[in-house]
Design an enzyme around this catalytic site. Structure first.
Site, PDB file in Angstrom:
ATOM      1  N   LYS A 144     -11.852  -7.157 -11.948  1.00 51.34           N
ATOM      2  CA  LYS A 144     -12.474  -5.887 -12.298  1.00 51.34           C
ATOM      3  C   LYS A 144     -11.447  -4.921 -12.903  1.00 51.34           C
ATOM      4  O   LYS A 144     -11.704  -4.265 -13.904  1.00 51.34           O
ATOM      5  CB  LYS A 144     -13.096  -5.278 -11.045  1.00 51.34           C
ATOM      6  CG  LYS A 144     -14.334  -4.487 -11.346  1.00 51.34           C
ATOM      7  CD  LYS A 144     -15.065  -4.131 -10.076  1.00 51.34           C
ATOM      8  CE  LYS A 144     -16.122  -3.089 -10.367  1.00 51.34           C
ATOM      9  NZ  LYS A 144     -16.777  -2.608  -9.166  1.00 51.34           N
ATOM     10  N   LYS A 156       0.830  -1.212   0.000  1.00 57.60           N
ATOM     11  CA  LYS A 156       0.000   0.000   0.000  1.00 57.60           C
ATOM     12  C   LYS A 156       0.861   1.257   0.000  1.00 57.60           C
ATOM     13  O   LYS A 156       0.540   2.228  -0.692  1.00 57.60           O
ATOM     14  CB  LYS A 156      -0.923   0.018   1.225  1.00 57.60           C
ATOM     15  CG  LYS A 156      -2.121  -0.879   1.075  1.00 57.60           C
ATOM     16  CD  LYS A 156      -3.153  -0.294   0.134  1.00 57.60           C
ATOM     17  CE  LYS A 156      -4.369  -1.201   0.052  1.00 57.60           C
ATOM     18  NZ  LYS A 156      -5.281  -0.868  -1.019  1.00 57.60           N
ATOM     19  N   LYS A 201      -6.222 -13.765 -14.617  1.00 57.99           N
ATOM     20  CA  LYS A 201      -7.521 -14.118 -14.049  1.00 57.99           C
ATOM     21  C   LYS A 201      -8.553 -13.032 -14.322  1.00 57.99           C
ATOM     22  O   LYS A 201      -8.206 -11.894 -14.629  1.00 57.99           O
ATOM     23  CB  LYS A 201      -7.395 -14.409 -12.556  1.00 57.99           C
ATOM     24  CG  LYS A 201      -7.101 -13.223 -11.680  1.00 57.99           C
ATOM     25  CD  LYS A 201      -7.249 -13.650 -10.218  1.00 57.99           C
ATOM     26  CE  LYS A 201      -7.475 -12.442  -9.339  1.00 57.99           C
ATOM     27  NZ  LYS A 201      -7.865 -12.784  -7.982  1.00 57.99           N
TER      28      LYS A 201
HETATM   29  P1  AMP Z   1     -11.906  -9.200  -5.559  1.00 54.23           P
HETATM   30  O1  AMP Z   1     -12.993  -9.031  -6.570  1.00 54.23           O
HETATM   31  O2  AMP Z   1     -10.565  -9.218  -6.225  1.00 54.23           O
HETATM   32  O3  AMP Z   1     -12.009  -8.252  -4.407  1.00 54.23           O
HETATM   33  O4  AMP Z   1     -12.047 -10.664  -4.955  1.00 54.23           O
HETATM   34  C1  AMP Z   1     -13.054 -11.041  -4.051  1.00 54.23           C
HETATM   35  C2  AMP Z   1     -13.055 -12.548  -3.896  1.00 54.23           C
HETATM   36  O5  AMP Z   1     -13.357 -13.194  -5.138  1.00 54.23           O
HETATM   37  C3  AMP Z   1     -11.717 -13.121  -3.454  1.00 54.23           C
HETATM   38  O6  AMP Z   1     -11.959 -13.911  -2.317  1.00 54.23           O
HETATM   39  C4  AMP Z   1     -11.199 -13.989  -4.552  1.00 54.23           C
HETATM   40  O7  AMP Z   1     -10.781 -15.227  -4.061  1.00 54.23           O
HETATM   41  C5  AMP Z   1     -12.388 -14.183  -5.466  1.00 54.23           C
HETATM   42  N1  AMP Z   1     -11.973 -13.970  -6.869  1.00 54.23           N
HETATM   43  C6  AMP Z   1     -11.748 -12.801  -7.488  1.00 54.23           C
HETATM   44  N2  AMP Z   1     -11.420 -12.987  -8.784  1.00 54.23           N
HETATM   45  C7  AMP Z   1     -11.426 -14.323  -8.997  1.00 54.23           C
HETATM   46  C8  AMP Z   1     -11.176 -15.171 -10.132  1.00 54.23           C
HETATM   47  N3  AMP Z   1     -10.875 -14.664 -11.321  1.00 54.23           N
HETATM   48  N4  AMP Z   1     -11.277 -16.503  -9.968  1.00 54.23           N
HETATM   49  C9  AMP Z   1     -11.608 -17.023  -8.772  1.00 54.23           C
HETATM   50  N5  AMP Z   1     -11.856 -16.305  -7.661  1.00 54.23           N
HETATM   51  C10 AMP Z   1     -11.770 -14.965  -7.764  1.00 54.23           C
END
Ligand code: AMP
Length: 329
Positions: free
Chosen positions: A197, A111, A194
């Protein structure tokens, strides 16, 4: 039965990765455990979000979680800032957290690299607040991603330290929650990496059928297999990963066979993929549309969640106060 606690970020618009990587498991685990899910609005303040958007973000994410199947009558679903006991426990825990150990956490270091002009105290004490989130319900299990493992380790350290200092066996050492399912990592539609967003490669749970179709038809592919049974390049393997998540085993087997005998047509694969993604998200999308505008329902859910969470939080906090010697006259 385990007490499970999971935080939810306070910005909405969930994508397929969030669903298969986290949300779907939450929906299942709520029936097998005493579950607390909270929207982490205090945590989000470390990056100074625009105050005009914070509330709407919370509404969106709340409606998305409800639409996907979190049941407020089964689990406790609440907004972090509705439970001020969390802030008090964070303050109390901070008295036994050392600046050095907080400065050494990987997320803090990252951060300060990312936002060198905004190294606020909230960033440094983020793991203390997270420990308070968990320990306020004396949670034994926390579903965490790789990036949160160090924070959970710190939570255990704070719990152990508290127990040792006061000679009690009060806080549990919270362990990661391991799901019955293998966690699927959903790749993006742009060939590599992966779905995320910030990567701009997402299919959102609220995308309509046409949007899904358009996004999937634009997914990166190659010129096709030239030899039978050849290994799949990453771009194609990625489409199959998503297909395995949303389609039936028969469909997956059919396209795998077509890949292997070189008769695969990517247009057909994409059409199938788009249709099956749509079938997966359509019920969520439809329920979301009903819920998000239902002010009365949302405020009932939030009130009910706050009430249940505060009852649990108060039971912990009053004992912590007693243990630390804070007593009423
Ligand atoms: P985020 O949207 O990055 O804040 O992720 C929130 C949760 O979604 C986390 O616990 C990740 O493990 C899961 N997550 C986010 N992106 C992926 C993805 N492409 N594949 C699997 N799990 C994901």
């Amino acid at each position: 039965m385990e007490t499970v606690l999971s935080g939810i970020r306070s910005t909405g618009q969930l994508h397929l990765g969030n669903y298969f990587g986290a949300l779907r498991n939450f929906v299942e685990m709520q029936h097998e455990n005493r579950c607390f899910f909270f929207i982490a609005d205090y945590h989000s303040l470390t990056t100074h979000p625009d105050p005009t958007h914070l509330h709407d973000n919370i509404r969106t994410i709340l409606a998305e979680y409800l639409a996907a199947g979190l049941d407020p009558d089964v689990a406790t679903l609440y907004i972090q800032s509705d439970v001020p006991e969390v802030a008090e426990l964070s303050l109390l825990l901070s008295m036994h957290a050392y600046v050095g150990e907080l400065e050494r956490t990987a997320s803090f270091k990252e951060k300060i690299r990312k936002q060198p002009d905004n190294v606020n105290v909230g960033l440094l004490s983020y793991p203390v607040l997270m420990a308070a989130d968990i320990l306020i319900h004396r949670a034994t299990r926390v579903p965490v991603g790789k990036d949160q493992e160090q924070h959970l380790e710190l939570t255990r350290r704070f719990a152990r330290r508290f127990n040792q200092i006061y000679g009690v066996d009060f806080f549990p050492e919270s362990q990661p929650y391991t799901s019955n399912h293998e966690l699927i990592k959903i790749p993006g539609l742009n060939g590599s990496g992966k779905m995320g967003k910030s990567e701009g490669n997402c299919v959102y749970l609220t995308d309509d059928e046409k949007t899904i179709h358009k996004k999937v038809m634009k997914a990166v592919t190659d010129s096709g297999p030239t030899e039978p049974n050849s290994p799949m390049p990453e771009v194609i393997a990625n489409l199959f990963t998503i297909l395995r998540a949303v389609s039936t085993p028969e469909v997956v087997a059919d396209f795998t066979a077509k890949w292997n005998d070189c008769s695969i047509r990517y247009g057909d694969l994409k059409k199938q993929l788009a249709a099956d993604i749509n079938a997966t998200v359509a019920p969520i999308r439809e329920r979301y549309a009903e819920i998000v505008g239902d002010e009365a329902y949302l405020s009932k859910v939030v009130r009910q969640g706050a009430e249940k969470a505060r009852a649990s939080a108060d039971a912990t906090l009053s004992q912590v106060r007693e243990i630390m010697g804070i007593r009423k006259f």
